[in-house]
Design a protein around this motif. Structure first.
Motif, PDB file in Angstrom:
ATOM      1  N   TYR A   1       0.917  -0.691   0.298  1.00  0.00           N
ATOM      2  CA  TYR A   1      -0.005   0.217   0.108  1.00  0.00           C
ATOM      3  C   TYR A   1       1.060   1.653   0.064  1.00  0.00           C
ATOM      4  O   TYR A   1       2.097   1.493   0.647  1.00  0.00           O
ATOM      5  CB  TYR A   1      -0.649  -0.352   1.341  1.00  0.00           C
ATOM      6  CG  TYR A   1      -1.983   0.326   1.456  1.00  0.00           C
ATOM      7  CD1 TYR A   1      -3.309   0.881   1.498  1.00  0.00           C
ATOM      8  CD2 TYR A   1      -1.313   1.930   2.340  1.00  0.00           C
ATOM      9  CE1 TYR A   1      -3.940   1.831   2.261  1.00  0.00           C
ATOM     10  CE2 TYR A   1      -2.200   3.139   2.683  1.00  0.00           C
ATOM     11  CZ  TYR A   1      -4.439   2.761   1.426  1.00  0.00           C
ATOM     12  OH  TYR A   1      -4.201   3.633   2.211  1.00  0.00           O
TER      13      TYR A   1
ATOM     14  N   ASN B   1       1.598   4.912   0.852  1.00  0.00           N
ATOM     15  CA  ASN B   1       0.635   6.158   1.618  1.00  0.00           C
ATOM     16  C   ASN B   1       0.924   7.190   0.835  1.00  0.00           C
ATOM     17  O   ASN B   1       1.747   8.288   0.104  1.00  0.00           O
ATOM     18  CB  ASN B   1       1.450   6.117   2.816  1.00  0.00           C
ATOM     19  CG  ASN B   1       1.230   5.395   3.906  1.00  0.00           C
ATOM     20  OD1 ASN B   1      -0.025   5.368   4.846  1.00  0.00           O
ATOM     21  ND2 ASN B   1       1.894   4.251   4.012  1.00  0.00           N
TER      22      ASN B   1
ATOM     23  N   ASP C   1      -8.332   9.025   5.995  1.00  0.00           N
ATOM     24  CA  ASP C   1      -7.617   8.403   7.304  1.00  0.00           C
ATOM     25  C   ASP C   1      -6.524   9.111   7.160  1.00  0.00           C
ATOM     26  O   ASP C   1      -4.832   8.225   7.056  1.00  0.00           O
ATOM     27  CB  ASP C   1      -7.371   7.348   7.482  1.00  0.00           C
ATOM     28  CG  ASP C   1      -7.076   7.005   8.438  1.00  0.00           C
ATOM     29  OD1 ASP C   1      -7.139   7.878   9.972  1.00  0.00           O
ATOM     30  OD2 ASP C   1      -7.064   5.575   9.144  1.00  0.00           O
ATOM     31  N   PHE C   2      -5.992  10.662   6.363  1.00  0.00           N
ATOM     32  CA  PHE C   2      -3.889  10.626   6.735  1.00  0.00           C
ATOM     33  C   PHE C   2      -3.674  10.711   8.230  1.00  0.00           C
ATOM     34  O   PHE C   2      -3.774  11.826   8.491  1.00  0.00           O
ATOM     35  CB  PHE C   2      -4.524  11.846   6.097  1.00  0.00           C
ATOM     36  CG  PHE C   2      -2.806  12.755   5.531  1.00  0.00           C
ATOM     37  CD1 PHE C   2      -2.197  11.856   4.615  1.00  0.00           C
ATOM     38  CD2 PHE C   2      -2.387  14.163   6.289  1.00  0.00           C
ATOM     39  CE1 PHE C   2      -0.710  12.541   4.472  1.00  0.00           C
ATOM     40  CE2 PHE C   2      -1.276  14.618   6.282  1.00  0.00           C
ATOM     41  CZ  PHE C   2      -0.061  13.630   5.311  1.00  0.00           C
ATOM     42  N   LYS C   3      -2.385  10.495   7.346  1.00  0.00           N
ATOM     43  CA  LYS C   3      -1.685  10.788   9.106  1.00  0.00           C
ATOM     44  C   LYS C   3      -0.446  10.585   8.784  1.00  0.00           C
ATOM     45  O   LYS C   3       0.314  10.478   7.443  1.00  0.00           O
ATOM     46  CB  LYS C   3      -1.437   8.947   9.663  1.00  0.00           C
ATOM     47  CG  LYS C   3      -2.744   8.650  10.379  1.00  0.00           C
ATOM     48  CD  LYS C   3      -2.266   7.734  11.269  1.00  0.00           C
ATOM     49  CE  LYS C   3      -3.178   6.337  10.985  1.00  0.00           C
ATOM     50  NZ  LYS C   3      -3.226   6.501   9.986  1.00  0.00           N
ATOM     51  N   PRO C   4       0.152  12.204   9.031  1.00  0.00           N
ATOM     52  CA  PRO C   4       1.423  12.732   8.485  1.00  0.00           C
ATOM     53  C   PRO C   4       2.601  10.949   9.021  1.00  0.00           C
ATOM     54  O   PRO C   4       2.759  11.382  10.184  1.00  0.00           O
ATOM     55  CB  PRO C   4       1.616  14.014   9.223  1.00  0.00           C
ATOM     56  CG  PRO C   4       0.622  13.826  10.816  1.00  0.00           C
ATOM     57  CD  PRO C   4      -0.240  13.441  10.012  1.00  0.00           C
ATOM     58  N   ASN C   5       3.868  11.705   8.430  1.00  0.00           N
ATOM     59  CA  ASN C   5       4.826  10.837   8.456  1.00  0.00           C
ATOM     60  C   ASN C   5       5.824  11.358   8.885  1.00  0.00           C
ATOM     61  O   ASN C   5       6.373  12.130   8.768  1.00  0.00           O
ATOM     62  CB  ASN C   5       5.622  10.331   7.501  1.00  0.00           C
ATOM     63  CG  ASN C   5       6.975   9.749   6.872  1.00  0.00           C
ATOM     64  OD1 ASN C   5       7.395   9.108   8.123  1.00  0.00           O
ATOM     65  ND2 ASN C   5       6.630   8.855   6.308  1.00  0.00           N
ATOM     66  N   GLU C   6       5.656  10.200  10.872  1.00  0.00           N
ATOM     67  CA  GLU C   6       6.590  10.950  11.420  1.00  0.00           C
ATOM     68  C   GLU C   6       7.884  10.838  11.315  1.00  0.00           C
ATOM     69  O   GLU C   6       8.386  11.749  12.073  1.00  0.00           O
ATOM     70  CB  GLU C   6       5.840  10.623  13.236  1.00  0.00           C
ATOM     71  CG  GLU C   6       6.512  10.829  14.063  1.00  0.00           C
ATOM     72  CD  GLU C   6       6.415  12.476  14.781  1.00  0.00           C
ATOM     73  OE1 GLU C   6       5.376  12.236  13.978  1.00  0.00           O
ATOM     74  OE2 GLU C   6       7.100  12.919  15.087  1.00  0.00           O
TER      75      GLU C   6
END
Lengths: 335, 335
Positions: free
Chosen positions: B2, B4, B47-52
């Motif tokens: 997948y 992102n 459901d976007f989550k920033p790449n830490e």
DNA sequence: TTGTAAGCGTTATCAA
DNA sequence: TTGATAACGCTTACAA
């Protein structure tokens, strides 16, 4: 704060390009022996360590594993974690630990955090008290994004990897050992009802009674909680019955230790007056007196398989997603 | 696997620039309410989550804490870890767990790994059996690079943060409680000699004897190992002496539990025949019968302070580097 | 209020 | 055998 050296600094001082420095660090390409030596000297001199964050970003791989469990002070969980972590370290992976305390909100928070941090996989040991539909949905959404391995736990409607002890076989062995010795008055402290591991064992216990292995006395099957205190109180009651059981099974070791304490309180000798058996083989079973007979998980293989499923990318493609490990009867002093 | 979503994808779909998306994510700047809503909708939709990882790279801060301890299955360590982790989570930090098993090579390997991964700080609980010069050197090299907090441990010649229980005060309280009740035949199972916490307690014990609090009998001070087994064997010996002690102190709870087991073996009642006291207040003390009287660390504040020293950057500048927390006498059934 | 572009520290592609 | 450079996904000056 101290400014760290980068490949650029090393490259500049060595009079080469960063590409060459990278090659030396990773042994990835042919580099002239003389330049390699020059660069290696600088690396040693400054104790240069490549920034793993930058590497992770580029490679889209962090070599991090998230380990979600209810409570690390419970030796059942900490034993699995320890084995997993030792093994992961060998392969260059590091564990991030996530205690949920059985609270689904902590679970959600940690799941989000782990995904943001781009862990390469998640090991999940469950323990949430409520299994909402919501939880299944949540996991279903991410299970194709990264490997999620459930260890002795499962969530309905998901297709995660599952690594399990064969608790059914383990509990059967335990019942057979009791039958073999001819005891017929056998009580089961069943802990909290309604969760799968409990129901499996209760079912087998009832089956054994139907097969005539043990006498049927309904007061011998008692519910409670997964705590020492609960085990003690229930056993205290059982042991003061007109016909007290010959054997008390704790559905896990914690409860069984509670039962053992009840024996001490009543000045009953174990195993002479009463026999006690636990389940799980946590380290506590070796700390009590008498040492506790129990049934053990294959902690090492459980943990190793869980890590392997994350480290070995090819496993994602394979169709085999469920793994079962036999349990082992451990005979000690209490039975 | 997948792919992102990134801020670019969100920006493109919203018809804005990545900067604006970043502003929405971080609430960092004024954004028109209409654009904010548009972007937020997309974030929710995907459901976007920033790449830490990327964020860490830019910010040079990972919000990761490395926690180095000998063995997570030991409840003393796991209790501190649990408290630290709960508190760290509240502030957005995650724990990386590092079991050394007391092996200095594992320690070195983990130290390197943590530095490469750019953790924001390290909590270190020690436990290495050999304290080489080398170890001091190693730590000295890094202690100005990032905060290193030793919890109930210290390494000579380093200037790390130190967060400690006042074991001296704790052990004194314990001795006073015994004296107060007038017992004079008091044995100490001292565990492994040569390590600081042991020597402190042995010294106080000997001092108490010199002050006439207890009788002097040299067979009452016995060395051994920090295990249940060792505690049991030593107590077994003591309890079969012509004049057995009235009180047995375990220098830690593990040893004290071993002594308790010895009492069970010999059919001695606790506390009627013999009194037992432990030290540390690990959860095991509540799992045994009778429950164990002990002296407790202030686990919560110890753990919180350790985390605070890492999370709160300003602490690096302050000169205060050593913190001492009082211990508390916990009266239970065994004394 | 929003956009452009540089920079964080690596690795890998392609060219020299 | 080496070097120049783009790319990883984000944040933040600075400019518009």
């Amino acid at each position: 704060m101290y400014k760290n050296k980068t490949v650029y600094d090393i490259a500049a001082e060595a009079g080469v390009s960063v590409a060459t420095v990278s090659r030396v660090i990773n042994n990835s390409d042919k580099v002239a022996e003389s330049t390699r030596a020059k660069i290696q000297d600088l690396i040693d001199k400054y104790d240069f360590k490549p920034n793993e964050v930058a590497r992770s970003l580029y490679k889209n791989e962090t070599k991090l594993i998230g380990f979600i469990l209810p409570d690390i002070t419970n030796p059942y969980y900490s034993t699995v974690l320890l084995e997993a972590e030792k093994y992961a370290l060998e392969q260059g992976y590091t564990m991030m630990i996530c205690n949920t305390l059985g609270d689904i909100n902590n679970f959600k928070l940690y799941l989000r955090t782990l995904l943001e941090r781009k862990v390469d996989g998640i090991i999940y040991m469950g323990g949430e008290r409520v299994q909402t539909q919501q939880l299944s949905q949540l996991i279903k959404r991410y299970e194709e994004e990264l490997p999620i391995v459930m260890v002795n736990w499962s969530i309905p409607q998901t297709n995660c990897f599952t690594v399990k002890s064969d608790e059914e076989q383990g509990f059967e062995v335990l019942l057979e050992e009791i039958k073999k010795k001819g005891y017929k008055d056998v009580a089961l402290l069943a802990g909290r009802r309604g969760v799968m591991p409990t129901e499996i064992k209760v079912h087998l216990y009832e089956e054994a009674i139907q097969k005539g292995w043990f006498h049927h006395r309904k007061e011998y099957l008692v519910d409670g909680d997964f705590t020492v205190e609960s085990g003690k109180n229930e056993a205290l009651h059982l042991l003061q019955l007109p016909n007290r059981p010959q054997v008390i099974i704790g559905i896990n070791d914690i409860i069984a230790v509670g039962a053992l304490n009840a024996c001490h309180m009543l000045r009953l000798s174990v195993p002479e007056d009463v026999k006690i058996i636990g389940f799980d083989n946590i380290n506590l079973t070796r700390a009590v007196y008498p040492t506790m007979t129990t049934v053990s998980h294959d902690y090492v293989n459980l943990a190793h398989k869980a890590v392997d499923l994350i480290v070995d990318k090819s496993s994602l493609l394979k169709k085999e997603r469920r793994f079962l490990y036999p349990m082992e009867y451990i005979c000690r002093e209490s039975f």
